[in-house]
Design an enzyme around this catalytic site. Structure first.
Site, PDB file in Angstrom:
ATOM      1  N   HIS A 306       0.631  -1.435  -0.070  1.00  0.00           N
ATOM      2  CA  HIS A 306      -0.106   0.080   0.236  1.00  0.00           C
ATOM      3  C   HIS A 306       0.910   1.546  -0.557  1.00  0.00           C
ATOM      4  CE1 HIS A 306      -3.335   2.822   1.477  1.00  0.00           C
ATOM      5  NE2 HIS A 306      -3.984   1.420   0.621  1.00  0.00           N
ATOM      6  N   ASP A 363      -8.047  -5.198   0.128  1.00  0.00           N
ATOM      7  CA  ASP A 363      -8.618  -6.239  -0.617  1.00  0.00           C
ATOM      8  C   ASP A 363      -8.087  -7.909  -1.129  1.00  0.00           C
ATOM      9  OD1 ASP A 363     -10.012  -4.588  -2.325  1.00  0.00           O
ATOM     10  OD2 ASP A 363      -7.664  -3.651  -3.246  1.00  0.00           O
TER      11      ASP A 363
HETATM   12  N1  CMC Z   1       4.216  -8.057  -4.848  1.00  0.00           N
HETATM   13  C1  CMC Z   1       5.139  -7.615  -4.901  1.00  0.00           C
HETATM   14  N2  CMC Z   1       6.037  -6.737  -5.231  1.00  0.00           N
HETATM   15  C2  CMC Z   1       6.049  -4.888  -4.462  1.00  0.00           C
HETATM   16  C3  CMC Z   1       4.147  -4.842  -4.307  1.00  0.00           C
HETATM   17  C4  CMC Z   1       3.525  -6.415  -4.720  1.00  0.00           C
HETATM   18  N3  CMC Z   1       1.782  -6.179  -4.230  1.00  0.00           N
HETATM   19  N4  CMC Z   1       3.303  -3.823  -4.294  1.00  0.00           N
HETATM   20  C5  CMC Z   1       5.089  -3.087  -4.137  1.00  0.00           C
HETATM   21  N5  CMC Z   1       5.616  -3.891  -4.523  1.00  0.00           N
HETATM   22  C6  CMC Z   1       7.580  -3.478  -4.238  1.00  0.00           C
HETATM   23  C7  CMC Z   1       7.352  -3.053  -5.346  1.00  0.00           C
HETATM   24  O1  CMC Z   1       8.069  -3.457  -6.813  1.00  0.00           O
HETATM   25  C8  CMC Z   1       8.755  -1.706  -5.600  1.00  0.00           C
HETATM   26  O2  CMC Z   1       9.180  -2.037  -5.369  1.00  0.00           O
HETATM   27  P1  CMC Z   1      11.643  -1.513  -5.362  1.00  0.00           P
HETATM   28  O3  CMC Z   1      11.392   0.308  -4.274  1.00  0.00           O
HETATM   29  O4  CMC Z   1      12.317  -2.519  -5.743  1.00  0.00           O
HETATM   30  O5  CMC Z   1      10.683  -0.878  -7.415  1.00  0.00           O
HETATM   31  C9  CMC Z   1       8.094  -1.180  -3.896  1.00  0.00           C
HETATM   32  O6  CMC Z   1       7.895  -2.172  -3.266  1.00  0.00           O
HETATM   33  C10 CMC Z   1       8.115   0.207  -3.842  1.00  0.00           C
HETATM   34  O7  CMC Z   1       6.449  -0.280  -4.412  1.00  0.00           O
HETATM   35  P2  CMC Z   1       5.300   0.358  -5.510  1.00  0.00           P
HETATM   36  O8  CMC Z   1       5.093   0.405  -6.292  1.00  0.00           O
HETATM   37  O9  CMC Z   1       6.350   1.804  -5.852  1.00  0.00           O
HETATM   38  O10 CMC Z   1       4.676   1.433  -4.058  1.00  0.00           O
HETATM   39  P3  CMC Z   1       3.104   2.061  -4.528  1.00  0.00           P
HETATM   40  O11 CMC Z   1       3.383   2.674  -3.490  1.00  0.00           O
HETATM   41  O12 CMC Z   1       3.655   2.850  -5.610  1.00  0.00           O
HETATM   42  O13 CMC Z   1       2.462   1.221  -4.274  1.00  0.00           O
HETATM   43  C11 CMC Z   1       0.624  -0.931  -4.857  1.00  0.00           C
HETATM   44  C12 CMC Z   1       1.209   1.021  -3.961  1.00  0.00           C
HETATM   45  C13 CMC Z   1      -0.669  -0.645  -3.770  1.00  0.00           C
HETATM   46  C14 CMC Z   1      -0.538   0.276  -6.155  1.00  0.00           C
HETATM   47  C15 CMC Z   1       1.522  -1.375  -4.999  1.00  0.00           C
HETATM   48  O14 CMC Z   1       2.110  -1.793  -3.190  1.00  0.00           O
HETATM   49  C16 CMC Z   1       0.338  -2.872  -5.699  1.00  0.00           C
HETATM   50  O15 CMC Z   1       0.218  -2.266  -7.063  1.00  0.00           O
HETATM   51  N6  CMC Z   1       0.349  -3.608  -4.834  1.00  0.00           N
HETATM   52  C17 CMC Z   1      -0.534  -4.639  -5.306  1.00  0.00           C
HETATM   53  C18 CMC Z   1      -1.877  -3.806  -6.196  1.00  0.00           C
HETATM   54  C19 CMC Z   1      -2.678  -3.780  -4.736  1.00  0.00           C
HETATM   55  O16 CMC Z   1      -3.099  -4.595  -4.276  1.00  0.00           O
HETATM   56  N7  CMC Z   1      -3.782  -2.822  -5.023  1.00  0.00           N
HETATM   57  C20 CMC Z   1      -4.749  -2.605  -3.242  1.00  0.00           C
HETATM   58  C21 CMC Z   1      -4.424  -0.966  -2.601  1.00  0.00           C
HETATM   59  S1  CMC Z   1      -5.583  -1.023  -1.161  1.00  0.00           S
HETATM   60  C22 CMC Z   1      -7.328  -0.490  -1.184  1.00  0.00           C
HETATM   61  C23 CMC Z   1      -6.985   0.548  -2.609  1.00  0.00           C
HETATM   62  O17 CMC Z   1      -6.219   1.185  -2.285  1.00  0.00           O
HETATM   63  O18 CMC Z   1      -7.746   0.197  -3.226  1.00  0.00           O
END
Ligand code: CMC
Length: 428
Positions: A306, A363
């Site tokens: 998140h 989720d």
């Molecule tokens: N699985 C594997 N690696 C992950 C994941 C994951 N679910 N989420 C983040 N990472 C890694 C990502 O690759 C990155 O690694 P690095 O620093 O080496 O590049 C690091 O963790 C930080 O991730 P980010 O994508 O830069 O973080 P963000 O804040 O931009 O993204 C997120 C947050 C929710 C989009 C992301 O964690 C994600 O894609 N999760 C899966 C989708 C999900 O479950 N979304 C629901 C969120 S809660 C409900 C809502 O708000 O709608």
């Protein structure tokens, strides 16, 4: 530098900027005069360090895993409150009295029917249309039906549009479902609760009586509560940005629905269940954990991680308990729940997930319950949209009521070609 200001030195200039404090949470550097004084913009794609507004509605402490609505912890609301009461709280700032709650519930109930003409919209969609596609279209179309509540400068009209949106979303969502399965629409009934009414409109058929299972009604109501608001997330920011131009609330909420649809946001509940199905049995989990860690593989653990929570999402804790309650009440078991629990355990002990502070989010478990209740995966994000409507509209109203409100207009770091002369077609 004074105690409550921040100093920036750049391009030979020194600027003092005020630091503002909220009730709780990080202070913010007020950079509004930065461009005027220096000609510099700040650069923050994805808004990872940017507070876009003042808000008194929801507070999240991502490190501690805290979520408060108007100061009340989500765990307490989920245990003792109801979705209607949370709606009142988000919209009005305080918990209602018993009479206030009955009056509010009656008002919402009175608005649950939709204009009969709206039902003809559905027939324009293919039967296999994703219900979120239908939601974007039909909710946007409400602007064409309820002209008497689109004057955003009138607080009373804003209140009526808020009530209409909260009340009509379940009806519109249930109709989207009914259309997709080829069953007749079921009209709302005023003697049922908000949630019971939605379940009946979704699952009842004219051929037989529909009995609302109390445990399912309670679980669904709690799921709505858990999704009601979440500070300045992508869809809420979309609603605020759309609304900042003066667009009517129905159009703004349709914009929020479009944003929510994406798999990184509300679409994650659908994606999480699809992922659990793909993983199937616990013995296959290590392979998928390796894939999630592989930078060259686009696969991510859906329902994990998140932007704000760097700890267990408090909503996921309640959601996991709710899965158990629903399974006990319905006397069902789903092997995917075992897979989910094992996946959580393995991921939380893996250095990759520990180092990056990736925990289950709301989720991760919601799809398992929704599936047990009988919803197809394509409806999961629609349910999220029903619940989040109150958050969107409360935030929109907060913005519109702010006398200092301005149109949202971010700037950019331009990386395209500098000015150049047009080359005639014959010379290219
Ligand atoms: N699985 C594997 N690696 C992950 C994941 C994951 N679910 N989420 C983040 N990472 C890694 C990502 O690759 C990155 O690694 P690095 O620093 O080496 O590049 C690091 O963790 C930080 O991730 P980010 O994508 O830069 O973080 P963000 O804040 O931009 O993204 C997120 C947050 C929710 C989009 C992301 O964690 C994600 O894609 N999760 C899966 C989708 C999900 O479950 N979304 C629901 C969120 S809660 C409900 C809502 O708000 O709608």
């Amino acid at each position: 530098m004074s105690e409550n200001s921040a100093t920036l030195n750049a391009d030979g200039m020194t600027v003092d900027m005020p630091v503002k404090s909220g009730t709780i949470g990080p202070d913010v550097v007020d950079i509004r005069k930065l461009y005027g004084q220096t000609g510099l913009f700040t650069y923050d794609p994805g808004f990872t360090s940017t507070a876009s507004c003042d808000s008194a509605i929801t507070y999240i402490d991502g490190d501690e895993g805290v979520l408060l609505h108007r100061g009340y912890p989500i765990g307490q609301l989920a245990e003792h409150s109801s979705f209607m009461e949370v709606c009142y709280l988000l919209l009005n700032g305080e918990l209602p009295s018993a009479d206030g709650l009955s009056e509010f519930s009656r008002t919402i109930t009175r608005h649950t029917m939709v204009h009969e003409q709206l039902s003809t919209f559905y027939r324009g969609f293919r039967r296999d249309a994703h219900p979120m596609a239908i939601m974007c279209g039909v909710v946007g179309a409400l602007s064409a039906f309820y002209h008497d509540s689109t004057d955003i400068s009138d607080p009373e009209q804003r209140t009526i549009s808020a009530h209409r949106l909260i009340a009509k979303m379940p009806t519109i969502a249930a109709m989207a479902y009914k259309y997709s399965v080829g069953q007749p629409f079921v009209y709302p009934r005023n003697d049922l609760s908000y949630t019971g009414n939605f379940l009946r409109m979704t699952f009842a058929v004219p051929a037989e009586e529909y009995v609302i299972e109390p445990a399912v009604e309670k679980a669904m109501d709690r799921i709505f509560m858990l999704h009601a608001d979440h500070e300045q997330n992508a869809s809420t920011s979309t609603v605020r940005l759309a609304g900042s131009s003066g667009a009517n609330p129905f159009a703004c909420i349709a914009a929020g629905i479009a944003c929510l649809w994406g798999p990184a946001h509300g679409g994650a509940n659908e994606a999480a269940l699809n992922m659990l199905k793909e993983i199937g049995t616990p013995d296959r989990i290590p392979h998928y954990i390796e894939r999630a860690k592989d930078k060259n593989d686009p696969f991510r653990l859906m329902g994990f991680g998140h932007r704000v929570y760097k700890n267990y999402d408090p909503r996921a804790t309640v959601m996991q308990e709710t899965v158990r309650e629903v399974f006990t009440a319905l006397k069902v078991k789903d092997p995917l729940f075992e897979t989910a629990l094992r996946l959580e355990e393995l991921a939380l002990n893996d250095p990759y997930f520990i180092d990056k502070k990736l925990f289950p989010n709301v989720d991760f478990y919601s799809g398992i319950i929704l599936s047990a209740i009988g919803f197809p995966t394509t409806m999961f994000t629609v349910l999220f949209a029903i619940a989040r409507t109150v958050g969107w509209i409360a935030q929109w109203n907060e913005m519109i009521s702010d006398p200092g409100q301005k149109i949202g207009r971010p700037r950019q770091l331009y990386t395209g070609p500098a000015a150049r002369d047009y080359v005639p077609l014959t010379e290219r």
